[in-house]
Design a protein around this motif. Sequence first.
Motif, PDB file in Angstrom:
ATOM      1  N   LEU A   1     -18.292 -35.407 -47.793  1.00 16.29           N
ATOM      2  CA  LEU A   1     -17.575 -36.748 -48.498  1.00 16.29           C
ATOM      3  C   LEU A   1     -16.017 -36.647 -48.298  1.00 16.29           C
ATOM      4  O   LEU A   1     -15.649 -37.879 -47.589  1.00 16.29           O
ATOM      5  N   LYS A   2     -15.502 -35.431 -48.354  1.00 17.83           N
ATOM      6  CA  LYS A   2     -14.197 -35.588 -48.195  1.00 17.83           C
ATOM      7  C   LYS A   2     -13.687 -35.572 -46.656  1.00 17.83           C
ATOM      8  O   LYS A   2     -12.961 -36.179 -46.449  1.00 17.83           O
ATOM      9  N   LEU A   3     -14.394 -35.048 -45.925  1.00 22.81           N
ATOM     10  CA  LEU A   3     -14.408 -34.948 -44.574  1.00 22.81           C
ATOM     11  C   LEU A   3     -14.463 -36.264 -43.958  1.00 22.81           C
ATOM     12  O   LEU A   3     -13.780 -36.703 -42.855  1.00 22.81           O
ATOM     13  N   ILE A   4     -15.565 -36.857 -44.321  1.00 24.66           N
ATOM     14  CA  ILE A   4     -15.829 -38.372 -43.817  1.00 24.66           C
ATOM     15  C   ILE A   4     -14.498 -39.119 -44.248  1.00 24.66           C
ATOM     16  O   ILE A   4     -13.813 -39.977 -43.236  1.00 24.66           O
ATOM     17  N   GLN A   5     -13.990 -38.909 -45.186  1.00 25.89           N
ATOM     18  CA  GLN A   5     -12.781 -39.735 -45.681  1.00 25.89           C
ATOM     19  C   GLN A   5     -11.480 -39.486 -44.873  1.00 25.89           C
ATOM     20  O   GLN A   5     -10.748 -40.206 -44.469  1.00 25.89           O
ATOM     21  N   ASP A   6     -11.222 -38.274 -44.871  1.00 28.64           N
ATOM     22  CA  ASP A   6     -10.118 -37.778 -44.250  1.00 28.64           C
ATOM     23  C   ASP A   6     -10.136 -37.895 -42.776  1.00 28.64           C
ATOM     24  O   ASP A   6      -9.031 -38.047 -42.074  1.00 28.64           O
ATOM     25  N   PHE A   7     -11.378 -37.543 -42.177  1.00 22.06           N
ATOM     26  CA  PHE A   7     -11.007 -37.431 -40.602  1.00 22.06           C
ATOM     27  C   PHE A   7     -11.456 -38.881 -40.153  1.00 22.06           C
ATOM     28  O   PHE A   7     -11.318 -39.218 -39.066  1.00 22.06           O
ATOM     29  N   GLY A   8     -12.209 -39.606 -41.006  1.00 18.49           N
ATOM     30  CA  GLY A   8     -12.603 -41.144 -40.805  1.00 18.49           C
ATOM     31  C   GLY A   8     -13.728 -41.138 -39.687  1.00 18.49           C
ATOM     32  O   GLY A   8     -14.043 -41.690 -38.726  1.00 18.49           O
ATOM     33  N   SER A   9     -14.660 -39.902 -39.891  1.00 21.86           N
ATOM     34  CA  SER A   9     -15.948 -39.940 -39.296  1.00 21.86           C
ATOM     35  C   SER A   9     -16.790 -41.424 -39.144  1.00 21.86           C
ATOM     36  O   SER A   9     -16.823 -41.950 -40.158  1.00 21.86           O
ATOM     37  N   THR A  10     -17.357 -41.458 -37.893  1.00 19.18           N
ATOM     38  CA  THR A  10     -17.971 -42.824 -37.699  1.00 19.18           C
ATOM     39  C   THR A  10     -19.475 -42.947 -37.651  1.00 19.18           C
ATOM     40  O   THR A  10     -20.065 -43.909 -37.990  1.00 19.18           O
ATOM     41  N   VAL A  11     -19.967 -41.594 -37.394  1.00 22.97           N
ATOM     42  CA  VAL A  11     -21.349 -41.170 -37.180  1.00 22.97           C
ATOM     43  C   VAL A  11     -21.936 -40.229 -37.905  1.00 22.97           C
ATOM     44  O   VAL A  11     -21.363 -39.255 -37.967  1.00 22.97           O
TER      45      VAL A  11
END
Length: 433
Positions: free
Chosen positions: A167-177
């Motif tokens: 979840l942190k990486l989704i937020q920090d990196f802005g993962s789209t998929v």
Amino acid sequence: MIFDEKHECMPLDSLRELQEKRLRAAVKVAYEKVAHYKRVFDENRLKPEDIKTLDDLDKIPFTYKNDLRDNYPFGMLAVPLHDVAEIHASSGTTGNPTVVAYTKNDIALWSHVMARTFACAGATPNDIVQNAYGYGLFTGGLGFHYGALELGASIVPTSSGQTKRQLKLIQDFGSTVITCTPSYSVHMAEEAMASGIDPRTTTIRLGILGAEPWSEEMRREIEEKWAMDAIDIYGLSEIIGPGVAVECPAKNGLHLFSDHFFPEIINPETGERLPDGGRGELVLTTLTKEALPLLRFRVGDITSITHEPCEACGRTMPRIAKIFGRTDDMLIVRGINVFPSQIESVLLSVEGAEPHYLIVVDRERGLDRLEIQVEVSQQLFTDEVKGLETLRDKISDEIENVLGVKAAVKLVEPQTIERSMGKAKRVIDNRRI
Ligand code: DLL
């Protein structure tokens, strides 16, 4: 976006021509290089030259998972080990592992069909793909990794688990998929909510979810929780891994890459081929694989097929229906056939039930007993008892209506059913049949 328009949208007569040319070559190699196939052909007085067209295919006996197990570990390979680039073992959904191997060309093929898969699902080279399928011997992690590289997207290889970090990486990196199993995507959404993150507000816009059966109701739930498009992807280690079939955004069947993997749907009892629309077992023949060519492999998954080109995307690759179940996970409870996916559909259509459940089958004094443990929402659980009783009766009535079988429904507290980072275990069958 269509990654390989030339093949994915090929006119049907050219496609057939290509498939037949590839089939003849694949059969020849299997016969000449794999002792198992030589024996099977010889025993059936069959020569590779007898297989000229796709209509000749049903002369070839089926290949079963057990043939792979009997030839453990490398007996089914058509190339010497020094030509093997990568070796995987499948947990399968049941039973012992089977070994699968790839040459360098096979890895290139895998990357290619997975790039097609990503593009078909709606991903582009601009996406940041967070890959939460397990890396390692399980085919999901590396298969998606190769495909994202081939597509030209950016990949974050988180592997499965460590949900907080995901979840942190989704937020920090802005993962789209996000790529993971459907059950893990639900788990991640719940963990997010519990730690004050609304998954709907993240940058994730697309989930490419598979490796286990899931229902349309589950899809709606996931799309709602994440505010994303949830696309179904299908595959199996023995054939290539993920990358056999995938939905386009129309979500109207999974496009199966039949220029490389030729599909048939058969009646699992008689072995006869079924026409379009008939529901039966999927059988696949690899047309271009080098290390592990498989002829008429009995996959064990139940679906149907249509060869109508897709109006939405223009692909001519045939489409299989969402996997309905397996020939071998079908439960027979008091003589009635029950698929776990049917129970899931019922549960998710009832308000207050969460998509975490466990089906337990016991036999008491000769009678089957079906118990379904379902988690309920925190809000309901803290409500008065009456609310819970009403919910329990509602689920039990619905199950009886839809499946024609009585089930004891046990409502359990939120977070009490074990979560899976990979494939969820939904059924415990304690009967000795
Ligand atoms: O699970 C390949 C895969 C990885 C597919 C990641 C999609 C995403 P195996 O571990 O060999 O390979 O298990 C294959 O899983 O025969 C089906 O029974 C089941 N399965 C795979 N995808 C789906 C799906 C991977 N979308 C077995 N729907 C298959 C239903 C699926 N069942």
